[in-house]
Design a protein around this motif. Structure first.
Motif, PDB file in Angstrom:
ATOM      1  N   GLN A  11       3.471  11.087   8.233  1.00  0.00           N
ATOM      2  CA  GLN A  11       3.511   9.709   8.874  1.00  0.00           C
ATOM      3  C   GLN A  11       1.874   8.799   8.839  1.00  0.00           C
ATOM      4  OE1 GLN A  11       4.512  10.302  12.897  1.00  0.00           O
ATOM      5  NE2 GLN A  11       6.825  10.732  12.274  1.00  0.00           N
ATOM      6  N   HIS A  12       0.838   9.978   8.808  1.00  0.00           N
ATOM      7  CA  HIS A  12      -0.634   9.578   8.671  1.00  0.00           C
ATOM      8  C   HIS A  12      -0.778   8.864   7.278  1.00  0.00           C
ATOM      9  CE1 HIS A  12      -4.995  10.901   8.990  1.00  0.00           C
ATOM     10  NE2 HIS A  12      -4.843   9.417   8.669  1.00  0.00           N
ATOM     11  N   ALA A  13      -0.261   9.688   6.124  1.00  0.00           N
ATOM     12  CA  ALA A  13      -0.476   9.113   4.812  1.00  0.00           C
ATOM     13  C   ALA A  13       0.102   7.847   4.571  1.00  0.00           C
ATOM     14  CB  ALA A  13       0.215  10.280   4.045  1.00  0.00           C
ATOM     15  N   GLU A  14       1.572   7.659   4.969  1.00  0.00           N
ATOM     16  CA  GLU A  14       2.312   6.627   4.905  1.00  0.00           C
ATOM     17  C   GLU A  14       1.583   5.337   5.706  1.00  0.00           C
ATOM     18  OE1 GLU A  14       6.761   8.353   4.712  1.00  0.00           O
ATOM     19  OE2 GLU A  14       6.014   7.652   6.409  1.00  0.00           O
ATOM     20  N   ALA A  15       1.038   5.546   6.493  1.00  0.00           N
ATOM     21  CA  ALA A  15       0.476   4.469   7.351  1.00  0.00           C
ATOM     22  C   ALA A  15      -0.894   4.254   6.725  1.00  0.00           C
ATOM     23  CB  ALA A  15      -0.055   4.852   8.868  1.00  0.00           C
ATOM     24  N   ALA A  16      -1.719   4.899   6.015  1.00  0.00           N
ATOM     25  CA  ALA A  16      -3.052   4.866   5.327  1.00  0.00           C
ATOM     26  C   ALA A  16      -2.552   4.114   4.169  1.00  0.00           C
ATOM     27  CB  ALA A  16      -3.680   6.314   5.055  1.00  0.00           C
ATOM     28  N   LEU A  17      -1.422   4.371   3.216  1.00  0.00           N
ATOM     29  CA  LEU A  17      -1.039   3.728   2.267  1.00  0.00           C
ATOM     30  C   LEU A  17      -0.613   2.370   2.329  1.00  0.00           C
ATOM     31  CD1 LEU A  17       0.687   6.429   0.202  1.00  0.00           C
ATOM     32  CD2 LEU A  17      -1.333   5.372  -0.508  1.00  0.00           C
ATOM     33  N   ALA A  18       0.188   2.075   3.547  1.00  0.00           N
ATOM     34  CA  ALA A  18       0.612   0.637   3.895  1.00  0.00           C
ATOM     35  C   ALA A  18      -0.608  -0.087   4.272  1.00  0.00           C
ATOM     36  CB  ALA A  18       1.512   0.904   5.059  1.00  0.00           C
ATOM     37  N   ARG A  19      -1.506   0.657   4.752  1.00  0.00           N
ATOM     38  CA  ARG A  19      -2.808  -0.308   5.201  1.00  0.00           C
ATOM     39  C   ARG A  19      -3.662  -0.623   3.892  1.00  0.00           C
ATOM     40  NH1 ARG A  19      -7.494   2.393   8.877  1.00  0.00           N
ATOM     41  NH2 ARG A  19      -7.820   3.427   6.799  1.00  0.00           N
ATOM     42  N   GLY A  20      -3.667   0.206   3.022  1.00  0.00           N
ATOM     43  CA  GLY A  20      -4.393   0.125   1.720  1.00  0.00           C
ATOM     44  C   GLY A  20      -3.791  -0.993   0.835  1.00  0.00           C
ATOM     45  N   ARG A  21      -2.424  -0.792   0.732  1.00  0.00           N
ATOM     46  CA  ARG A  21      -1.511  -1.869   0.055  1.00  0.00           C
ATOM     47  C   ARG A  21      -2.143  -3.260   0.621  1.00  0.00           C
ATOM     48  NH1 ARG A  21       2.381   2.266  -0.423  1.00  0.00           N
ATOM     49  NH2 ARG A  21       3.439   1.472   1.946  1.00  0.00           N
ATOM     50  N   ARG A  22      -2.126  -3.313   2.115  1.00  0.00           N
ATOM     51  CA  ARG A  22      -2.502  -4.773   2.517  1.00  0.00           C
ATOM     52  C   ARG A  22      -3.737  -5.087   2.024  1.00  0.00           C
ATOM     53  NH1 ARG A  22       0.337  -2.446   7.111  1.00  0.00           N
ATOM     54  NH2 ARG A  22      -1.687  -1.862   8.230  1.00  0.00           N
ATOM     55  N   GLU A  23      -4.858  -4.399   1.956  1.00  0.00           N
ATOM     56  CA  GLU A  23      -6.147  -4.460   1.594  1.00  0.00           C
ATOM     57  C   GLU A  23      -5.935  -4.849   0.300  1.00  0.00           C
ATOM     58  OE1 GLU A  23      -7.924  -1.058   3.101  1.00  0.00           O
ATOM     59  OE2 GLU A  23      -8.430  -1.777   5.052  1.00  0.00           O
ATOM     60  N   ALA A  24      -5.427  -4.165  -0.651  1.00  0.00           N
ATOM     61  CA  ALA A  24      -5.270  -4.361  -2.042  1.00  0.00           C
ATOM     62  C   ALA A  24      -4.759  -5.617  -2.298  1.00  0.00           C
ATOM     63  CB  ALA A  24      -4.462  -3.238  -2.996  1.00  0.00           C
ATOM     64  N   ASP A  25      -3.677  -6.081  -1.716  1.00  0.00           N
ATOM     65  CA  ASP A  25      -3.242  -7.555  -1.906  1.00  0.00           C
ATOM     66  C   ASP A  25      -4.267  -8.566  -1.352  1.00  0.00           C
ATOM     67  OD1 ASP A  25      -0.715  -6.165  -2.597  1.00  0.00           O
ATOM     68  OD2 ASP A  25       0.296  -6.368  -0.694  1.00  0.00           O
ATOM     69  N   ALA A  26      -5.024  -8.357  -0.484  1.00  0.00           N
ATOM     70  CA  ALA A  26      -5.948  -9.440  -0.016  1.00  0.00           C
ATOM     71  C   ALA A  26      -6.964  -9.282  -0.951  1.00  0.00           C
ATOM     72  CB  ALA A  26      -6.529  -8.840   1.337  1.00  0.00           C
ATOM     73  N   ARG A  27      -7.373  -8.323  -1.560  1.00  0.00           N
ATOM     74  CA  ARG A  27      -8.554  -8.379  -2.504  1.00  0.00           C
ATOM     75  C   ARG A  27      -7.769  -8.941  -4.097  1.00  0.00           C
ATOM     76  NH1 ARG A  27      -9.128  -2.859  -1.105  1.00  0.00           N
ATOM     77  NH2 ARG A  27      -7.878  -2.076  -2.958  1.00  0.00           N
ATOM     78  N   ASP A  28      -6.676  -8.665  -4.099  1.00  0.00           N
ATOM     79  CA  ASP A  28      -6.319  -9.508  -5.482  1.00  0.00           C
ATOM     80  C   ASP A  28      -5.792 -10.919  -5.208  1.00  0.00           C
ATOM     81  OD1 ASP A  28      -5.889  -7.019  -6.567  1.00  0.00           O
ATOM     82  OD2 ASP A  28      -3.626  -6.918  -6.051  1.00  0.00           O
ATOM     83  N   ALA A  29      -5.558 -11.405  -3.937  1.00  0.00           N
ATOM     84  CA  ALA A  29      -5.653 -12.906  -3.685  1.00  0.00           C
ATOM     85  C   ALA A  29      -6.820 -13.332  -3.576  1.00  0.00           C
ATOM     86  CB  ALA A  29      -4.852 -12.904  -2.360  1.00  0.00           C
TER      87      ALA A  29
END
Length: 214
Positions: free
Chosen positions: A188-206
Motif C-alpha cells: 500500500q505504501h509503495a502504491e501510494a508513493a508511485l501514484a503520487r510520483g505519477r501525478r508529479e511526473a504528469d505535472a512536470r511533463d505538462a
C-alpha cells in the motif's frame, strides 16, 4: 551434507580451494533437480540465475536460455527454464531478487535495477536496488547490517537526504516487510508513493510542453 551423483558427461568440474567441484552453471542446473531437505525453491533458483548473469559471474542470459533449451529430458530442466524466464540482469543479492519477484506478483511493473541515479545538476546521489524512474521512487532492501553497523547506518541517512533533496521518494524494506506480516502494508505504501510520483511526473511533463506566456 548430502552427496549427489551426476553423469561425467553432464558435469563441468573446476577446482576451488583445492577441492574439485561443479562449476557455477552445472551447479545451477543440479540445484533444480534436488528434492527433499535439499530442495531449492523456485524463487531461489531465480536468485541463482540473477547471480550468474550479474556482476559476480557476468554470464550471458540468452546463452543460459539456449543451454536450457538444449537440455531436454534432464531432471529439473523445466524449473531451470522457468527461472531463466524470470531472471534479470541487475539484482545483486538473494533478497533483492525475492523483492523484485514479490513486487511483480503484486502487480508492479518491472523496475530498473541497481542503476546510478543523478540529481538535476548531474551529481551522483545513489544506486538503489529498485528504481521507478519516471515516478522518482526507489525501493531498497535493508538487512540488519544497515542498522547495526554505525558507518552504514549514517551513510544511509545521508543518502536518504540526497534522494529527498533531489525530489525522490525512498522506501526501505526489511525482512519483516519481505517475509513477515507487513507485506500488505508495504505494498500500500509503495502504491501510494508511485501514484503520487505519477501525478508529479504528469505535472512536470505538462509544464515542459505548455506554451510560454508572452
Amino acid at each position: 551434507m548430502t552427496g549427489h551423483r551426476v553423469s561425467r558427461e553432464r558435469a563441468q568440474v573446476v577446482t576451488k580451494n583445492g577441492l574439485r567441484v561443479s562449476d557455477a552453471v552445472t551447479s545451477f542446473f543440479e540445484s533444480a533437480a534436488l528434492t527433499g531437505a535439499d530442495e531449492v525453491d523456485d524463487d531461489d533458483l531465480v536468485a541463482l540465475a540473477d547471480w550468474l548473469v550479474g556482476r559476480a559471474c557476468g554470464l550471458d542470459l540468452d546463452d543460459l536460455r539456449r543451454t536450457a533449451a538444449r537440455s531436454r529430458g534432464q531432471r529439473g530442466v523445466l524449473r531451470i527454464r522457468r527461472a531463466l524466464d524470470l531472471a534479470r540482469v541487475g539484482s545483486e543479492s538473494r533478497r533483492e531478487t525475492r523483492l523484485r519477484l514479490r513486487l511483480g506478483r503484486a502487480g508492479f511493473r518491472p523496475p530498473l535495477l541497481n542503476c546510478d541515479v543523478h540529481d538535476a545538476d548531474g551529481r551522483f546521489i545513489g544506486r538503489p536496488d529498485i528504481i521507478y524512474g519516471r515516478e522518482r521512487v526507489c525501493i531498497e532492501y535493508d538487512s540488519d547490517h544497515h542498522r547495526t553497523d554505525r558507518k552504514t547506518f549514517r551513510e544511509d541517512i545521508r543518502r536518504r537526504e540526497r534522494f529527498s533533496a533531489a525530489g525522490w521518494h525512498s522506501i526501505h524494506v526489511s525482512d519483516d516487510d519481505l517475509f513477515g506480516s507487513n507485506w500488505d502494508q508495504f505494498v500500500q505504501h509503495a502504491e501510494a508513493a508511485l501514484a503520487r510520483g505519477r501525478r508529479e511526473a504528469d505535472a512536470r511533463d505538462a509544464a515542459r510542453i505548455a506554451p510560454r506566456s508572452q
